[in-house]
Design an enzyme around this catalytic site. Structure first.
Site, short mmCIF file in Angstrom:
data_model
loop_
_atom_site.label_atom_id
_atom_site.label_comp_id
_atom_site.label_asym_id
_atom_site.label_seq_id
_atom_site.Cartn_x
_atom_site.Cartn_y
_atom_site.Cartn_z
N VAL D 294 37.95 51.55 34.38
CA VAL D 294 36.62 51.12 33.93
C VAL D 294 36.77 49.65 33.54
O VAL D 294 37.47 49.33 32.58
CB VAL D 294 36.13 51.95 32.73
CG1 VAL D 294 34.71 51.54 32.36
CG2 VAL D 294 36.19 53.43 33.06
N SER D 322 48.72 32.75 30.39
CA SER D 322 48.95 34.14 30.76
C SER D 322 50.41 34.40 31.11
O SER D 322 51.12 33.51 31.57
CB SER D 322 48.11 34.50 31.99
OG SER D 322 46.74 34.31 31.74
N HIS D 391 42.69 37.96 37.04
CA HIS D 391 42.00 36.68 36.88
C HIS D 391 41.49 36.13 38.21
O HIS D 391 40.37 35.61 38.28
CB HIS D 391 42.91 35.67 36.18
CG HIS D 391 43.16 35.99 34.74
ND1 HIS D 391 42.17 36.02 33.80
CD2 HIS D 391 44.31 36.32 34.08
CE1 HIS D 391 42.68 36.34 32.61
NE2 HIS D 391 43.98 36.53 32.76
#
Lengths: 454, 454, 454, 454
Positions: D294, D322, D391
């Site tokens: 989800v 990141s 991303h």
């Protein structure tokens, strides 16, 4: 008369035989929970069945006596409940008792003054202050420990103000209330709330009842003043008086300074708040008679200007559209023949229906209105118009007179329909305020100045 | 010295040349928005660059002068910001100024007293009261209009209390703060909040910092005191001081009256609150030194008892487990040989490790503890133990001494590990309170009485 | 027709040349902030100036295509804004498109079925389910990502239900809405709120508009239903539809089971809720036509019973006072001579004014009413009366018929003024529900049974 | 296997003799209030004392059977309580039962398909969809009516995912959970909350537990990430899961794009948020394993960008810092001699302490890192790095590799300390997203491009 309420907790207990019973009844009742019947002691039952005036007097004595702080809450609650049952004459008697029984002691004052007089200093001032401060202030503070007490005490003062109208000898009491309320309702404790269509209905209902400048005709009228995109509505609340608005102001966002109230009351003018450049304060109402003399209005206006400026950068002008409630009264006292004639013509009211007639009278009304706002003074030298006193005292300028500005019955009666805009120009407020306070100088705007120089 | 601050707004402006500039700087700055650089006037810039002490003094004068109410908010804010920058000596000077410059006028007092003395009445009392009330009270009220001012003024009084320790001549000032705070922090304005694990972290962090009775070692320790099913934690808050707890109490729900603190601090005892019959108040902390003398504790205990009784009908007993912070000091002054010997043995500390030794000393400690709580008095005649003064003054009874009750370093040092339970029995509270206030009678419970009659 | 919406994100882009422009316009516009004019690209401007129906179609394609999840929010917002501008015929076309263009692919279904048929298992069911689920369900879920979308989709379904009335071929679409709404409006997501006089005015206004069982005549009428001590009012809300009540129930607290509605609507009966032993549900209203088939009523009644039982331990009886909206229609179809005669007499309406006449007719009305509630069935075999279906389906019993119970025009027209009490007896609900569902057994109370056995 | 759960309420009751007793026990228990002992019926007592697995199975049957909607809430609650008591093998059996017993009926599917196949249309699709949708979806929706059920079902799916790892035959069940959760956790139902130091402690504690990208060492560490002026912290919540954060993101406001994580974690950099031009997303954490698939992250980033842009107009750049969790694994599989040698040198770890050594290796690491982010693919053709997939899938660009960027143990082990910035450039996001989805094109920033072209 009591000797030393505050410090020593020493008190000559009054001859009210049921006093101890009352305390037992109250605290015992509390102990057993509110719904439980009082069965323990007949004496306690008796105490609670005494007349309200006696229970109130006894509860006041208890509150000033040796009772524990925590127990005071219940006694204060009983006292206020008893007060609510008093008749008008009983209330008068209660106020007399407050004044005489819970007064300062002349002996104590003389003693403290003698010490102070011998060596006036901050140190000797303390006992003098304690002797001078009337015990009733302490009593009121102790009454205020009960839940919801603050609003009840405000209503009590409203009763007092009415009682003073009949018996001016009660007036000194009002200082005590006023003194305490100035502390309790300090600006720092107030919160501003925007009022809109999602505000609880009970608050809106109160507001409808409190609006007296331009009374509301019901819920749809109310809604027109707070729901459209071009309206704003703000009120001050105090944590201790909860849902009760203390003062509120109604704002219309417009593209120009309005000259007439009816269009504002009838319908919104703009679809988007962002289109406005002018915020018009067209109704400001104080709500609680018991808060007389505690000033909120100037703080509210200042805060609302700040809120609006933050929300709507397009706003450049902050102005009122205000009534002139003293104009008709003042005009009736002007003895110059033209003024007398004008007053008559205004009273006949043809101008209300006949635009040409209104057009004909307009220059004369404007000229007298300009004099009214700049020259008419009360005995104390302040402007005669009470609304003018408020706005000029806040540093606003009398900007433009508008006639006819309000054709409603009340406005016609009190002001021949005259209205006025006061301008709040941030850069000028402080200087205008000071000039007004210092010299009574009334700041005027260009339109008003133009009339004056005609 | 000023003549008449309150009424007539007439003030002899001080010779601080930059005063008007300061007002211009503050209100102008506000006008332009907080972040805008002040470019308009060099004078305004200069005013704001003066030393904090000068700015504060000037702002105080402005606040007492002819400035508009609404403008006062900004000036009050500047004054408090300037105060925050003062050094300790500058704070002392500021307090001296408060005392001397914003003092009442002896002439005004003498005049008002003469009128009163000739005809002592509620009417003549009003001007006397106005003359006697020091202008600094008005100043403090005006400072309190700034956002967040109330807490800052509470901290200011904490500074004052420290300054008084060095310079007792400042003591009269404390009456003014105390007088105002008693009004502002009236019970009626306080709200009770249950503190639990869903309380905002910043409030919990404050609470950790304020707990001094049984200091917390970190978040897990905190959590053990408020999250388990058998714990409750309540605090009073005031609307004007927001997130700041004013006082808080920690409660353990138990099946019996505890004699020792460690088990309570270490772990929960019951899985369900409903199993408990006893609510134990084991830590009560006032938080703000600046609120000295404003009593909250008795109200809080009363309210918490009401909350608990409503939530948990199974509760039958409300009791504390309290420290005895004055016991060691008192014992060291008892000159009887057995007491001297006992003090020595207690100081040696063998009992801390050796249960048999503790068992041996226990009867002697209990006997002296019983004397401590029932006989030891301060000079004023009140119980020597400060915690005892609080609970007995609330109408509780000294119920049972517990030794050893607390083996922590602080408790060993101050009380040789002694603890005590005070019992709050609703039916007895009022009578015990009155007997205590009237005659100094100390109510004792059966266990303590048994020791006394040994 | 599209081949594979869900999984592969592979889509044959439609020949709408302005599609990319639209995405650019929407996301570009968002990028620059809502108020900024779109000046960058003429193409983007053009895209946004296309007719609403084209923009909606294009936005739907974009939503089902390769766009990023986050960008979908803005596209969904545009799609719903475009939908709001559609005319009725355009809405019809949009529904046709939903049905035909965003339908499942027969080829994909056949392929998946073949695999399933060869090996029916939970494993082969997954791709079959994915093939069978219409892409429009995905489309609706994606539309639902926009702020405020849920309520708009509920209104869209209300439009669809009207469109189906004209074009039954659209009916399959309703399954998709119904299926999604059953998930979104799951009981677990609903919150109950008590509605009272402190509820926001906008919510109260909605409630006034939604009350159709006993319509309200304005704010004072509303207030009488929720403000007095003997009234309760509850509604369900859903987090995604905010202020919008989904269903509400009005409750009167009484000392007996009422037989007539007028006294309830006119005035409060008890001063204290604690005096009541009976909670009367006298009006239950669903609000949103678009939530047809999503059952709330039973949950609401159950929850309200729980709330009332917790608040008021004195309550022993939970009962309705309900309309009988199908009675007049049913009676007009009963061909027995007495029934025909009775219907005529009822139609003449003398009983409305003449108490003796009402008394005379009462036994006959009661007898037929008893038959109506116990015998009259729809084609499907369920009780003919829709309100009866609801309450009996919840496990309530048909307890007592009341005539005349409601003299309002609507009730006279639809039910000759008949009302009925349904009794909710917690101990019997489950068994009565099961007997009703299994066998169609209608539970009857003693009063109704007495009539039947006359 | 059941034949028709949804429509006809006809069900072959299982041979569990205690089923009715269970319903009686549950609803009876509810009737009497939760704390009342069940004394009425021995059968009911017995039913509730059966093993959890039996009670769960029976409750599921009841939920799918003829019980009233409102009664289902209590049964669902019991079912979830029973589930919570299952052992791991019992959970496996329960999942098998969900799969097999609450599966669709092949006969029903074949019948519905035959009708559809003969006339494929939206109309015939409806019964086919109803036949294909597994009854367990209905069961899960009914379980979800219980208070707090949603979170429990999310945890149930987390259990299922673990069970699938052991028994892949359970995999089809996961589609059903996934399908429902996509509806329930629709973006439209989520609310964003800023997390700061005034957030409730229980929420903060959960967040500490859920942070796995850069684990927190305790409350002070947490506080450094959300309290300083240059930090922001946001989370998504869902109304049905209350206090449970679903995903959260940590932001540092800086004056430049950072290359290293340690300075961010150790201390604030700016005194005022207004000084920043760059918002750095340095940690994004999903929290609930049961919500796998989800997607929240892209919505959260988009929303946070909008919140930050509104609060801080000075921000011009939105970028991540990141981890590269797959780098070390990928590098170990590169067989070119230089890469093998580099991997060895990196493993030896001298670079961690020796700046010169790090400087020497840096160009080689950068070159391989650039290949890793642009060339390394998983079997499905997507980027090998999971964070990159997220991303880049959101439309961000791989902007700059940073080495050494993170010297923590985990980062050294998984990525030899490599970090990367992804750039979110609003104007480019949609085009980059589409190119990535359509062709797998990876957008690169100038710094990365420079390395690739070396």
């Amino acid at each position: 008369m009591y000797n030393d309420w505050g410090g020593g907790h020493v008190m000559a207990r009054p001859k009210l035989a049921f006093l101890n019973d009352l305390v037992q009844a109250i605290t015992g009742n509390e102990r057993r929970g509110k719904r439980a019947p009082i069965t323990e002691e007949a004496a306690a039952r008796n105490a609670l069945s005494r007349p309200a005036s006696e229970r109130l007097a006894a509860a006041c004595d208890v509150l000033m006596g040796r009772i524990g702080d925590a127990a005071r809450v219940a006694v204060a609650e009983q006292a206020l409940a008893a007060y609510a049952q008093l008749t008008k004459p009983e209330r008068h008697d209660f106020f007399v008792m407050l004044r005489d029984r819970f007064n300062s002691s002349p002996e104590a004052i003389r003693t403290a003054f003698a010490a102070y007089d011998a060596d006036p200093s901050a140190r000797t001032l303390v006992p003098l202050f304690n002797a001078v401060e009337p015990p009733r202030q302490t009593l009121l503070r102790r009454l205020n420990t009960a839940p919801g007490a603050t609003l009840k005490l405000v209503h009590m003062r409203a009763d007092l103000l009415k009682a003073i109208a009949d018996d001016p000898e009660l007036a000194p009491l009002d200082s005590d209330f006023g003194h305490l309320f100035a502390s309790w309702f300090n600006r720092g404790f107030l919160t501003i709330q925007r009022i809109d269509w999602s505000t609880p209905a009970n608050v809106l209902e109160k507001i409808m009842g409190y609006e007296t400048v331009h009374p509301m005709k019901g819920w749809q009228d109310l809604r027109r003043r707070l729901d459209p995109a071009d309206r704003r509505f703000y009120a001050f609340f105090h944590p201790a008086t909860g849902d009760e608005p203390l003062i509120f102001v109604e704002v219309a966002l417009m593209r120009d300074t309005p000259a007439e109230i009816a269009p504002i009351l009838n319908a919104p003018a703009l679809d988007l708040a962002e289109e406005a450049d002018t915020a018009v304060f067209y109704s400001i109402n104080n709500t609680l008679a018991g808060l007389k003399g505690v000033s909120f209005g100037n703080f509210l206006i200042k805060q609302v200007v700040a809120e609006l400026a933050a929300e709507l950068p397009s706003l450049t002008t902050y102005v009122t559209l205000s009534p002139a409630p003293g104009f008709a009264g003042w005009l009736s006292g002007v003895k110059e023949p033209e003024a007398v004639k004008l007053a008559e013509e205004l009273d006949q009211g043809a101008w209300l229906m006949d635009a040409a007639e209104a057009e004909r009278l307009k220059p004369q009304v404007e000229a007298l209105a300009a004099r009214y706002f700049t020259e008419a003074r009360s005995k104390s030298g302040a402007p005669r118009d009470p609304v003018a006193r408020f706005h000029l005292g806040n540093g606003a300028a009398a900007w433009r007179v508008n006639w006819p500005g309000d054709r409603s019955d009340g406005a016609v009666k009190r002001a021949h329909g005259l209205m006025i805009n006061y301008l709040y120009e941030p850069a000028a407020i402080e200087a205008q305020h000071e000039a007004f306070v210092r010299d009574g100088t009334i700041a005027t705007g260009a339109p008003l100045a133009a009339i004056l120089s005609r």
